[in-house]
Design a protein around this motif. Structure first.
Motif, short mmCIF file in Angstrom:
data_model
loop_
_atom_site.label_atom_id
_atom_site.label_comp_id
_atom_site.label_asym_id
_atom_site.label_seq_id
_atom_site.Cartn_x
_atom_site.Cartn_y
_atom_site.Cartn_z
N GLU A 73 53.60 43.95 41.42
CA GLU A 73 53.87 45.29 40.90
C GLU A 73 52.94 45.68 39.76
O GLU A 73 53.18 46.69 39.09
CB GLU A 73 55.32 45.38 40.43
N GLY A 74 51.91 44.88 39.49
CA GLY A 74 50.96 45.22 38.43
C GLY A 74 51.26 44.61 37.08
O GLY A 74 50.77 45.09 36.06
N GLY A 75 52.04 43.53 37.05
CA GLY A 75 52.33 42.83 35.80
C GLY A 75 51.71 41.44 35.84
O GLY A 75 51.58 40.84 36.90
N ALA A 76 51.32 40.93 34.67
CA ALA A 76 50.71 39.60 34.60
C ALA A 76 51.00 38.96 33.25
O ALA A 76 51.26 39.66 32.26
CB ALA A 76 49.21 39.68 34.83
N ALA A 77 50.94 37.63 33.23
CA ALA A 77 51.10 36.89 31.98
C ALA A 77 50.46 35.53 32.12
O ALA A 77 50.55 34.91 33.19
CB ALA A 77 52.58 36.73 31.63
N LEU A 78 49.84 35.08 31.06
CA LEU A 78 49.41 33.69 30.99
C LEU A 78 50.68 32.88 30.75
O LEU A 78 51.44 33.16 29.82
CB LEU A 78 48.42 33.49 29.84
N LEU A 79 50.95 31.89 31.63
CA LEU A 79 52.22 31.16 31.55
C LEU A 79 52.11 29.78 30.94
O LEU A 79 53.05 29.30 30.32
CB LEU A 79 52.81 30.99 32.96
N ALA A 80 50.98 29.13 31.16
CA ALA A 80 50.89 27.72 30.78
C ALA A 80 49.44 27.31 30.63
O ALA A 80 48.54 27.92 31.21
CB ALA A 80 51.57 26.85 31.85
N GLU A 156 40.85 37.44 26.68
CA GLU A 156 40.22 36.55 27.65
C GLU A 156 41.00 36.47 28.96
O GLU A 156 40.43 36.22 30.01
CB GLU A 156 40.09 35.14 27.04
N PHE A 157 42.32 36.72 28.91
CA PHE A 157 43.17 36.57 30.08
C PHE A 157 43.77 37.89 30.56
O PHE A 157 44.82 37.90 31.19
CB PHE A 157 44.26 35.54 29.81
N VAL A 158 43.11 38.99 30.30
CA VAL A 158 43.56 40.29 30.81
C VAL A 158 43.15 40.38 32.27
O VAL A 158 41.97 40.25 32.61
CB VAL A 158 42.95 41.45 29.99
N LEU A 159 44.13 40.63 33.13
CA LEU A 159 43.89 40.74 34.57
C LEU A 159 43.65 42.20 34.92
O LEU A 159 44.38 43.09 34.46
CB LEU A 159 45.08 40.19 35.35
N VAL A 160 42.64 42.42 35.77
CA VAL A 160 42.24 43.78 36.13
C VAL A 160 42.24 43.92 37.65
O VAL A 160 41.74 43.05 38.37
CB VAL A 160 40.82 44.10 35.58
N ASN A 161 42.79 45.05 38.14
CA ASN A 161 42.70 45.40 39.55
C ASN A 161 41.26 45.82 39.79
O ASN A 161 40.79 46.81 39.23
CB ASN A 161 43.67 46.55 39.87
N THR A 162 40.54 45.08 40.60
CA THR A 162 39.11 45.29 40.77
C THR A 162 38.76 46.66 41.34
O THR A 162 37.86 47.33 40.84
CB THR A 162 38.52 44.17 41.66
N SER A 163 39.47 47.11 42.35
CA SER A 163 39.11 48.39 42.98
C SER A 163 39.44 49.59 42.11
O SER A 163 38.72 50.59 42.14
CB SER A 163 39.77 48.52 44.35
N GLU A 164 40.52 49.51 41.33
CA GLU A 164 40.94 50.65 40.51
C GLU A 164 40.47 50.56 39.06
O GLU A 164 40.46 51.57 38.35
CB GLU A 164 42.46 50.79 40.56
N GLY A 165 40.15 49.36 38.61
CA GLY A 165 39.73 49.17 37.22
C GLY A 165 40.86 49.17 36.22
O GLY A 165 40.63 49.14 35.02
N ASN A 166 42.11 49.17 36.70
CA ASN A 166 43.28 49.18 35.81
C ASN A 166 43.67 47.76 35.43
O ASN A 166 43.68 46.87 36.27
CB ASN A 166 44.48 49.83 36.51
#
Length: 174
Positions: A73-80, A156-166
């Motif tokens: 759904e567009g959420g992310a987190a560094l977990l470990a 350093e750990f920001v995840l980006v949707n490649t096609s949309e750039g979000n």
């Protein structure tokens, strides 16, 4: 020393427990969309959950690399930091997604629901931990560490949707 991935793949009981209640399967490493880390560091999907979420190793190296989770759904987190730390979290608090504030109260409520469904959850978990050679933290310590890692991740750990750039939204924010 045998890798944790190899141990999971070779032991059906461990894989089954990690699949549920852990909601972690090594056969689900493809993400629903193309993503990358803003930093340009390598990103390797290696496992997933039943709802389309993906676990990624970040950077170069082995199982000791940081692990980022992205939901569908567009959420992310560094977990470990490393697979051993992730597995400890999944064994002690497989309900971590139900604890966005990483509090003991959230965890107790979620834990009660899991134990109601799986009365021997703790015994199963302890057997899996033994096979994996892991010493388990308390729920409170595991969630505290999750919060520390997720909130300390930085750009350093920001995840980006490649096609949309979000950029993906942080799953853990407080």
């Amino acid at each position: 020393m045998q890798s944790l991935v190899a141990i999971i793949r070779q032991n059906a009981d461990v894989a089954r427990f990690l699949d549920w209640p852990g909601d972690f399967g090594l056969d689900r490493g493809d993400h629903v969309e193309e993503v990358h880390l803003r930093s340009g560091a390598a990103l390797e999907g290696f496992a997933g959950d039943g709802s389309g979420g993906t676990y990624f190793f970040c950077g170069a190296g082995g199982e000791d690399r940081p692990i980022l989770y992205a939901d569908s759904e567009g959420g992310a987190a560094l977990l470990a930091i490393g697979l051993a730390e992730l597995l400890r979290l999944l064994l002690v608090a497989p309900w971590w997604r139900d604890c966005p504030d990483c509090t003991a109260a959230e965890s107790q409520q979620a834990a009660a629901e899991y134990v109601a469904d799986i009365p021997d959850l703790v015994a199963q978990r302890d057997r899996v931990a033994a096979v994996l050679g892991l010493t388990l933290p308390t729920e409170e310590d595991a969630l505290s560490r999750l919060r520390e890692v997720a909130l300390g991740a930085g750009e350093e750990f920001v995840l980006v949707n490649t096609s949309e750039g979000n950029r993906y939204e942080p799953l853990i924010t407080t």
